[in-house]
Every structure is written in structure tokens, then in C-alpha cells.
Design a protein around this motif. Structure first.
Motif, PDB file in Angstrom:
ATOM      1  N   ALA A 208       0.767  -1.127   0.150  1.00 34.36           N
ATOM      2  CA  ALA A 208       0.066   0.037  -0.016  1.00 34.36           C
ATOM      3  C   ALA A 208       0.746   1.248  -0.085  1.00 34.36           C
ATOM      4  CB  ALA A 208      -0.948  -0.063   1.107  1.00 34.36           C
ATOM      5  N   LYS A 209       0.318   2.392  -0.376  1.00 37.09           N
ATOM      6  CA  LYS A 209       0.999   3.746  -0.334  1.00 37.09           C
ATOM      7  C   LYS A 209       0.377   4.532   0.596  1.00 37.09           C
ATOM      8  CE  LYS A 209       1.830   3.965  -5.469  1.00 37.09           C
ATOM      9  NZ  LYS A 209       1.674   4.610  -6.566  1.00 37.09           N
ATOM     10  N   PRO A 210       1.258   5.225   1.494  1.00 37.37           N
ATOM     11  CA  PRO A 210       0.837   6.399   2.335  1.00 37.37           C
ATOM     12  C   PRO A 210       0.284   7.423   1.896  1.00 37.37           C
ATOM     13  CG  PRO A 210       3.230   6.378   1.853  1.00 37.37           C
ATOM     14  CD  PRO A 210       2.850   5.303   1.239  1.00 37.37           C
ATOM     15  N   PRO A 211      -0.413   8.184   2.486  1.00 38.57           N
ATOM     16  CA  PRO A 211      -1.008   9.312   1.928  1.00 38.57           C
ATOM     17  C   PRO A 211      -0.267  10.295   0.931  1.00 38.57           C
ATOM     18  CG  PRO A 211      -1.859   8.993   4.105  1.00 38.57           C
ATOM     19  CD  PRO A 211      -0.723   8.135   4.157  1.00 38.57           C
ATOM     20  N   ALA A 212       1.110  10.405   1.410  1.00 37.50           N
ATOM     21  CA  ALA A 212       1.878  11.482   0.731  1.00 37.50           C
ATOM     22  C   ALA A 212       2.257  10.927  -0.624  1.00 37.50           C
ATOM     23  CB  ALA A 212       3.539  11.455   1.693  1.00 37.50           C
ATOM     24  N   GLN A 213       1.908   9.555  -0.808  1.00 39.87           N
ATOM     25  CA  GLN A 213       2.272   9.084  -2.238  1.00 39.87           C
ATOM     26  C   GLN A 213       0.899   8.809  -2.836  1.00 39.87           C
ATOM     27  OE1 GLN A 213       4.937   5.565  -2.264  1.00 39.87           O
ATOM     28  NE2 GLN A 213       5.971   6.601  -0.663  1.00 39.87           N
ATOM     29  N   GLY A 214      -0.231   9.238  -2.273  1.00 37.51           N
ATOM     30  CA  GLY A 214      -1.532   9.446  -2.861  1.00 37.51           C
ATOM     31  C   GLY A 214      -2.519   8.101  -2.701  1.00 37.51           C
ATOM     32  N   ASP A 216      -4.199   5.492   0.409  1.00 35.94           N
ATOM     33  CA  ASP A 216      -5.276   5.676   1.539  1.00 35.94           C
ATOM     34  C   ASP A 216      -4.750   5.462   2.960  1.00 35.94           C
ATOM     35  OD1 ASP A 216      -8.401   5.600   2.483  1.00 35.94           O
ATOM     36  OD2 ASP A 216      -7.450   3.818   3.386  1.00 35.94           O
ATOM     37  N   GLU A 217      -4.838   6.370   4.009  1.00 31.05           N
ATOM     38  CA  GLU A 217      -4.057   6.148   5.004  1.00 31.05           C
ATOM     39  C   GLU A 217      -4.565   4.943   5.806  1.00 31.05           C
ATOM     40  OE1 GLU A 217      -2.830   8.945   8.917  1.00 31.05           O
ATOM     41  OE2 GLU A 217      -4.520   9.649   7.453  1.00 31.05           O
ATOM     42  N   THR A 218      -5.708   4.692   6.046  1.00 31.17           N
ATOM     43  CA  THR A 218      -6.213   3.532   6.848  1.00 31.17           C
ATOM     44  C   THR A 218      -5.803   2.084   5.875  1.00 31.17           C
ATOM     45  OG1 THR A 218      -8.083   4.476   7.345  1.00 31.17           O
ATOM     46  CG2 THR A 218      -8.125   2.044   7.576  1.00 31.17           C
ATOM     47  N   ALA A 219      -5.751   2.012   4.724  1.00 30.94           N
ATOM     48  CA  ALA A 219      -5.402   0.993   4.093  1.00 30.94           C
ATOM     49  C   ALA A 219      -3.729   0.833   4.337  1.00 30.94           C
ATOM     50  CB  ALA A 219      -5.507   1.282   2.639  1.00 30.94           C
ATOM     51  N   TYR A 220      -3.108   1.912   4.338  1.00 28.09           N
ATOM     52  CA  TYR A 220      -1.332   1.787   4.303  1.00 28.09           C
ATOM     53  C   TYR A 220      -1.313   1.429   5.891  1.00 28.09           C
ATOM     54  CZ  TYR A 220       3.074   3.232   5.378  1.00 28.09           C
ATOM     55  OH  TYR A 220       4.682   3.051   5.733  1.00 28.09           O
ATOM     56  N   LEU A 221      -1.847   2.125   6.920  1.00 24.06           N
ATOM     57  CA  LEU A 221      -1.542   1.519   8.220  1.00 24.06           C
ATOM     58  C   LEU A 221      -2.010   0.229   8.333  1.00 24.06           C
ATOM     59  CD1 LEU A 221      -2.755   4.871  10.186  1.00 24.06           C
ATOM     60  CD2 LEU A 221      -0.373   3.902   9.793  1.00 24.06           C
ATOM     61  N   ASN A 222      -2.966  -0.375   7.868  1.00 20.27           N
ATOM     62  CA  ASN A 222      -3.273  -1.831   7.911  1.00 20.27           C
ATOM     63  C   ASN A 222      -1.980  -2.438   7.597  1.00 20.27           C
ATOM     64  OD1 ASN A 222      -5.563  -2.487   9.330  1.00 20.27           O
ATOM     65  ND2 ASN A 222      -6.858  -1.311   7.843  1.00 20.27           N
TER      66      ASN A 222
END
Length: 275
Positions: A208-214, A216-222
Motif C-alpha cells: 500500500a501507499k501512504p497518503p504522501a504518495q496518494g 489511503d491512510e487506513t489501508a496503508y496503516l493496516n
């Protein structure tokens, strides 16, 4: 300028405007510009940092009273020698050596200074050579000194807290994500091995990509927490993953990305609350 002169000046201006066929018009008001919204607090906000300290203490020391942990010291049989203090400085990983060196630089002749040669020798091992039998006793004595407490705070921030918050902000993460980074770097450090913080993050980035790379924050944190759980299970001493499963993952499922109280979580089956 006296009142009469002021009145005359106003009359003169109106007269001149009339003579040249112009009509006086009021000045246009400056357009209203909405104030930019205040940035959401990061984990380095004092109130959020206090929450972070309590969350880590609940996992490391089974207590929310993190300031009581300055004096904590024991060998938890994880291959890192003595683990001590507010963030689990270890005699086998170098951060305890750096801490005692800082304390000694600031306060020569302190009760722990005599152990610097031994700490250099045991660095990278789980040995107590040169530390036993009195090192734990002297650590607890030093913990009563505010200079040693400040040194612990400063090393915690330099080595763990500040780098985690900086990386979290760069990735566009809010408070929960910054905390997830902090908790990971506290436990795993940031070396080159597969379970280090940087490699946990790289493992998450493959999914997953973090918000800074476009992303979704929740998906990345999971994805990050999944990678963190994998890393924890690589070591028997860290194989209980409740600090993720019944704490950080709970806040994430609730959508509490800013770690706003009230907070309720469990670690090792024990329940905790911050109101």
C-alpha cells in the motif's frame, strides 16, 4: 493639523473633484480571505506525546505511569542484556551506552560512569560482564537524579521519537500513524536487519501507499501493522502481538486517526483507559 485646516482640506478635495467632473467613491473593502485551517496536531504536540508515552508504557511496563519507569531495569531474556528506563534502553544494543555516556558528559562522576568500560565491552551481546552485581542497584539510584531523567528523555527523543514523527509526517500520516512508527522503532530499532523499522516500512510499501504518495491512510496503516506483526513474530520474546492487535488496530478500526481520547485498549489481556 488644526480642525479648521482639516475641514478646509476636505472641502478643497470635494471642490477639485467637482471641477474635473469626477464623483468621489468609497474605497473598496479588501476581499475577505478565509483563514487557513489550523494544522492538526502531530504526535509531538505535548498532549499527544503524553498519550504516546502512556501507550508505550502500557506495553513495555504494564503501567500508564511512564515516569515511574526511569528506575526500571531487568533482563527480559530477549538476547539484548539489561533492558531499562522509560523506553527500554538495552545494554546489548548500544542505546544504553549512549545514554550513560550522555549522562556522564553532563554530570561527570555520576554513579553510572564507572560502568562505561563494561557497557562498551558488552555492546552487541547479552552479557552482564562487568555490570553485575551492582549495576541494577546503581541504575535505580541514578534514576532519582533529575539530570539522568532528562538524559533519558533526550535520548528517547533523539533516537526514537523525533525520527518516527518526522518520517510519519513525511509519509502524510496523522497521529495514530506517527505513533505506530514510534512504537515500532522503540521495539525493533532502525538497523539493517529484516525486522528493523525501515524494513517493516518497506514491507508495508509493497502492499500500500501512504497518503504522501496518494494512498489511503487506513489501508496503508493496516499494511504497516501487518508488517509489524510479522516482524514481532520473528522473535519469541516479542511474539505476543497484543500491543498491535488489541491497541493500535482497535484505534484504526474506530477511525481514530488522531488518537483523540477517550481511548480504551488492552495489552497482554490487561485493560487500559485514557479519558
Amino acid at each position: 493639523m488644526d480642525p479648521e485646516t482639516t475641514a478646509a482640506t476636505r472641502t478643497s478635495r470635494r471642490t477639485v473633484l467637482g471641477l474635473i467632473g469626477l464623483t468621489a467613491v468609497p474605497l473598496l473593502a479588501a476581499p475577505h480571505v478565509a483563514a487557513a485551517p489550523a494544522a492538526a496536531p502531530g504526535l509531538d504536540d505535548p498532549a499527544k506525546k503524553e498519550i504516546a508515552m502512556k501507550l508505550v508504557s502500557s506495553a513495555e511496563n504494564s503501567s500508564l505511569d511512564w515516569k515511574a519507569q526511569y528506575k526500571y531495569i531487568e533482563d527480559i531474556d530477549d538476547g539484548r542484556g539489561y533492558t531499562a528506563g522509560i523506553i527500554g534502553f538495552c545494554s546489548g544494543t548500544g542505546d544504553m551506552l549512549d545514554l550513560v555516556q550522555l549522562y556522564t558528559d553532563r554530570k561527570p562522576g555520576n554513579v553510572l560512569a564507572q560502568y562505561l568500560p563494561a557497557l562498551r565491552r558488552v555492546n552487541g551481546t547479552d552479557s552482564h560482564d562487568g555490570l553485575d552485581p551492582n549495576f541494577p542497584r546503581d541504575w535505580r539510584r541514578a534514576a532519582q537524579d533529575t539530570a539522568f531523567q532528562r538524559a533519558q528523555n533526550d535520548e528517547r527523543d533523539r533516537v526514537y521519537f523525533n525520527p518516527a514523527v518526522k518520517r510519519g509526517k513525511a509519509d502524510g500520516l496523522r497521529v495514530l500513524g506517527q505513533f505506530a512508527y514510534y512504537d515500532a522503532i522503540v521495539m525493533h530499532g532502525d538497523g539493517d536487519d529484516a525486522t528493523s523499522f525501515s524494513n517493516i516500512r518497506k514491507r508495508a510499501l509493497r502492499r500500500a501507499k501512504p497518503p504522501a504518495q496518494g494512498g489511503d491512510e487506513t489501508a496503508y496503516l493496516n499494511a504497516f501493522l501487518d508488517a509489524r506483526v510479522w516482524a514481532m513474530k520473528q522473535e519469541e520474546a516479542h511474539s505476543d502481538t497484543s500491543r498491535v492487535d488489541t491497541a493500535q488496530r482497535v484505534f484504526l478500526r474506530q477511525g481514530n486517526l488522531d488518537l483523540n481520547p477517550p481511548l480504551d485498549w488492552k495489552v497482554y489481556g490487561d485493560s487500559y483507559h485514557i479519558g
